[in-house]
Design a protein around this motif. Sequence first.
Motif, short mmCIF file in Angstrom:
data_model
loop_
_atom_site.label_atom_id
_atom_site.label_comp_id
_atom_site.label_asym_id
_atom_site.label_seq_id
_atom_site.Cartn_x
_atom_site.Cartn_y
_atom_site.Cartn_z
N ILE A 1 1.86 16.50 -8.52
CA ILE A 1 1.16 15.45 -7.77
C ILE A 1 0.52 14.46 -8.74
O ILE A 1 0.01 14.84 -9.78
N GLU A 2 0.63 13.18 -8.40
CA GLU A 2 0.01 12.13 -9.21
C GLU A 2 -1.50 12.20 -9.07
O GLU A 2 -2.02 12.29 -7.96
N THR A 3 -2.19 12.13 -10.19
CA THR A 3 -3.66 12.12 -10.14
C THR A 3 -4.25 11.13 -11.12
O THR A 3 -5.43 11.21 -11.43
N HIS A 4 -3.45 10.19 -11.61
CA HIS A 4 -3.98 9.24 -12.60
C HIS A 4 -4.94 8.26 -11.95
O HIS A 4 -5.07 8.20 -10.73
N GLU A 5 -5.61 7.48 -12.79
CA GLU A 5 -6.61 6.51 -12.32
C GLU A 5 -6.02 5.60 -11.24
O GLU A 5 -4.91 5.11 -11.37
N GLY A 6 -6.77 5.41 -10.16
CA GLY A 6 -6.33 4.57 -9.06
C GLY A 6 -5.66 5.35 -7.94
O GLY A 6 -5.42 4.81 -6.87
N ALA B 1 3.46 6.17 -14.11
CA ALA B 1 4.89 5.97 -14.33
C ALA B 1 5.65 7.25 -14.65
O ALA B 1 6.63 7.24 -15.36
N ARG B 2 5.21 8.38 -14.13
CA ARG B 2 5.92 9.65 -14.33
C ARG B 2 6.80 9.98 -13.12
O ARG B 2 7.61 10.89 -13.19
N PHE B 3 6.62 9.29 -12.02
CA PHE B 3 7.38 9.56 -10.81
C PHE B 3 8.36 8.42 -10.59
O PHE B 3 8.27 7.37 -11.23
N GLY B 4 9.29 8.57 -9.67
CA GLY B 4 10.31 7.56 -9.42
C GLY B 4 9.77 6.15 -9.30
O GLY B 4 8.75 5.91 -8.68
N ARG B 5 10.45 5.25 -9.94
CA ARG B 5 10.07 3.84 -9.83
C ARG B 5 10.65 3.28 -8.55
O ARG B 5 11.83 3.46 -8.28
N ARG C 1 0.84 -1.22 0.00
CA ARG C 1 0.00 0.00 0.00
C ARG C 1 0.87 1.26 0.00
O ARG C 1 0.50 2.27 -0.59
N ALA C 2 2.02 1.20 0.66
CA ALA C 2 2.92 2.35 0.67
C ALA C 2 3.44 2.65 -0.73
O ALA C 2 3.50 3.80 -1.15
N LEU C 3 3.77 1.59 -1.49
CA LEU C 3 4.25 1.80 -2.85
C LEU C 3 3.15 2.29 -3.78
O LEU C 3 3.43 2.95 -4.78
N ALA C 4 1.91 1.98 -3.47
CA ALA C 4 0.78 2.41 -4.30
C ALA C 4 0.24 3.79 -3.89
O ALA C 4 -0.63 4.33 -4.56
N ALA C 5 0.77 4.35 -2.82
CA ALA C 5 0.29 5.65 -2.32
C ALA C 5 0.64 6.77 -3.31
O ALA C 5 1.60 6.66 -4.07
N PRO C 6 -0.14 7.86 -3.31
CA PRO C 6 0.14 8.99 -4.19
C PRO C 6 1.53 9.56 -3.94
O PRO C 6 2.01 9.57 -2.82
N ARG C 7 2.14 10.04 -5.00
CA ARG C 7 3.49 10.60 -4.91
C ARG C 7 3.50 12.07 -5.31
O ARG C 7 2.64 12.53 -6.05
N VAL C 8 4.50 12.75 -4.83
CA VAL C 8 4.71 14.15 -5.17
C VAL C 8 6.16 14.33 -5.61
O VAL C 8 7.03 13.53 -5.27
N TYR C 9 6.39 15.40 -6.36
CA TYR C 9 7.73 15.73 -6.81
C TYR C 9 7.81 17.23 -6.95
O TYR C 9 6.97 17.85 -7.62
N TYR C 10 8.82 17.83 -6.33
CA TYR C 10 8.99 19.28 -6.43
C TYR C 10 9.82 19.60 -7.66
O TYR C 10 10.87 19.00 -7.89
N GLN C 11 9.33 20.55 -8.47
CA GLN C 11 10.05 20.96 -9.68
C GLN C 11 9.88 22.45 -9.86
O GLN C 11 8.75 22.94 -10.02
N LYS D 1 0.52 21.11 -9.43
CA LYS D 1 0.33 20.78 -10.83
C LYS D 1 0.02 19.29 -10.90
O LYS D 1 0.82 18.46 -10.46
N GLN D 2 -1.16 18.96 -11.41
CA GLN D 2 -1.59 17.57 -11.47
C GLN D 2 -0.98 16.86 -12.68
O GLN D 2 -0.99 17.39 -13.79
N ILE D 3 -0.47 15.67 -12.44
CA ILE D 3 0.10 14.82 -13.49
C ILE D 3 -0.81 13.60 -13.62
O ILE D 3 -0.86 12.76 -12.73
#
Length: 89
Positions: A25-30, A55-59, A9-19, A49-51
Amino acid sequence: IDQKLPLDRALAAPRVYYQADSMLIETHEGIQWNPASLEEIQSEGFFLKQINQPARFGRVHAIQYDSQNKLWTGCADPDWEGSAGNTSN
């Protein structure tokens, strides 16, 4: 870790990235954000800024060892290819 989530669940949690001047912020389906969390980020002065793409954030692939049960748990990033399983030694 901070929220005491199971590894998968931690790996599936929403992610953020400062740029630059934005917090991406991740906002894709799921992916579901708690509105209070978004408000807190904005209150710190960040522009959000919603992304809406997976697969746009760190793997991230991770392993965890439960010393009490002597169990290793492996988890693969749900936004990326790969797999993991459990084993005991």
